[in-house]
Scaffold this motif. Structure first.
Motif, PDB file in Angstrom:
ATOM      1  N   UNK A 101       0.441  -3.234   8.053  1.00 25.21           N
ATOM      2  CA  UNK A 101       0.660  -4.312   7.086  1.00 25.21           C
ATOM      3  C   UNK A 101      -0.672  -5.019   6.829  1.00 25.21           C
ATOM      4  N   UNK A 102      -0.662  -5.926   5.863  1.00 22.64           N
ATOM      5  CA  UNK A 102      -1.865  -6.705   5.562  1.00 22.64           C
ATOM      6  C   UNK A 102      -2.282  -7.554   6.765  1.00 22.64           C
ATOM      7  N   UNK A 103      -1.331  -7.913   7.643  1.00 21.30           N
ATOM      8  CA  UNK A 103      -1.652  -8.710   8.830  1.00 21.30           C
ATOM      9  C   UNK A 103      -2.565  -7.953   9.790  1.00 21.30           C
ATOM     10  N   UNK A 165      -3.177  14.149   4.138  1.00 16.06           N
ATOM     11  CA  UNK A 165      -4.435  13.520   4.559  1.00 16.06           C
ATOM     12  C   UNK A 165      -4.246  12.013   4.750  1.00 16.06           C
ATOM     13  N   UNK A 166      -3.515  11.391   3.818  1.00 19.86           N
ATOM     14  CA  UNK A 166      -3.369   9.934   3.807  1.00 19.86           C
ATOM     15  C   UNK A 166      -1.909   9.557   3.591  1.00 19.86           C
ATOM     16  N   UNK A 167      -1.611   8.291   3.873  1.00 16.54           N
ATOM     17  CA  UNK A 167      -0.252   7.781   3.675  1.00 16.54           C
ATOM     18  C   UNK A 167      -0.312   6.330   3.210  1.00 16.54           C
ATOM     19  N   UNK A 168       0.725   5.907   2.505  1.00 11.25           N
ATOM     20  CA  UNK A 168       0.884   4.503   2.122  1.00 11.25           C
ATOM     21  C   UNK A 168       1.565   3.807   3.294  1.00 11.25           C
ATOM     22  N   UNK A 169       1.134   2.598   3.597  1.00  5.01           N
ATOM     23  CA  UNK A 169       1.744   1.849   4.686  1.00  5.01           C
ATOM     24  C   UNK A 169       1.924   0.397   4.271  1.00  5.01           C
ATOM     25  N   UNK A 170       2.872  -0.287   4.877  1.00  6.01           N
ATOM     26  CA  UNK A 170       3.094  -1.707   4.626  1.00  6.01           C
ATOM     27  C   UNK A 170       3.808  -1.977   3.323  1.00  6.01           C
TER      28      UNK A 170
END
Length: 185
Positions: A101-103, A165-170
């Motif tokens: 998350x952004x935190x 390779x990459x993932x979206x998170x939060x």
């Protein structure tokens, strides 16, 4: 209409790999408006930073390029009503488990094309990129820990070139309206 766009923000704008022509959501939107008005379009691929100066110098008539309507930009151009609301999200490498998350961004190395959000994160090392593809490449090469960018662009990347390779998170952060820019007045 002479239209400017930055074709590096898929799915909003990109070059079709087969035809080499400009394609994407923004291209479809401006062409649909032009068709409804009975006007032809000449769409030019420009660097995002060149779009507003091109409007002001009468090089183009319209700029559409995943452009957030902001008070700062509205000082120099006029905007249409919003045509999309885009949030900002996070992209991390597929094996990253400590950014959720952004935190979790304090003290991290952050890549972004718009450093407004990233600059508010304490002790973060922010790297601004002119082209989002460069930010994603830097993430892949582990030069940054996370990329902050418009969610639709992030999702397009992780389901395409970034798959595996990459993932979206939060969760999305700071959703903002996108608009079509024209010369003031």
């Amino acid at each position: 209409w002479r239209v400017g766009t930055d074709a590096t923000y898929a799915p909003f704008g990109f070059k079709d790999k087969d035809s080499g022509k400009l394609a994407g959501f923004d291209i479809d939107i401006i062409n649909a408006i032009a068709k409804e008005e009975g006007i032809e379009t000449d769409i030019q691929n420009l660097n995002f930073d060149a779009l507003l100066p091109a409007l002001q110098s009468n090089t183009i008539d319209i700029a559409i390029s995943d452009m957030t309507i902001s008070e700062e930009r509205a000082k120099s151009v006029d905007f249409s009503k919003p045509y999309y609301i885009a949030g900002n999200g996070l992209v991390v490498n597929i094996d990253n488990t400590n950014i959720n998350s952004f935190k979790d961004l304090e003290g991290k190395r952050i890549g972004s094309t718009g450093a407004e959000i990233a600059s508010k994160i304490p002790n973060a090392e922010v790297r601004q990129f002119n082209i989002i593809v460069d930010a994603f490449l830097e993430l892949q090469n582990k030069g940054v820990d996370v990329v902050i960018n418009d969610t639709p662009v992030n999702e397009y990347y992780v389901n395409g070139k970034g798959k595996g390779i990459a993932k979206v998170t939060g969760e999305d952060y700071d959703a903002a309206p996108l608009g079509i820019a024209v010369k003031k007045g």
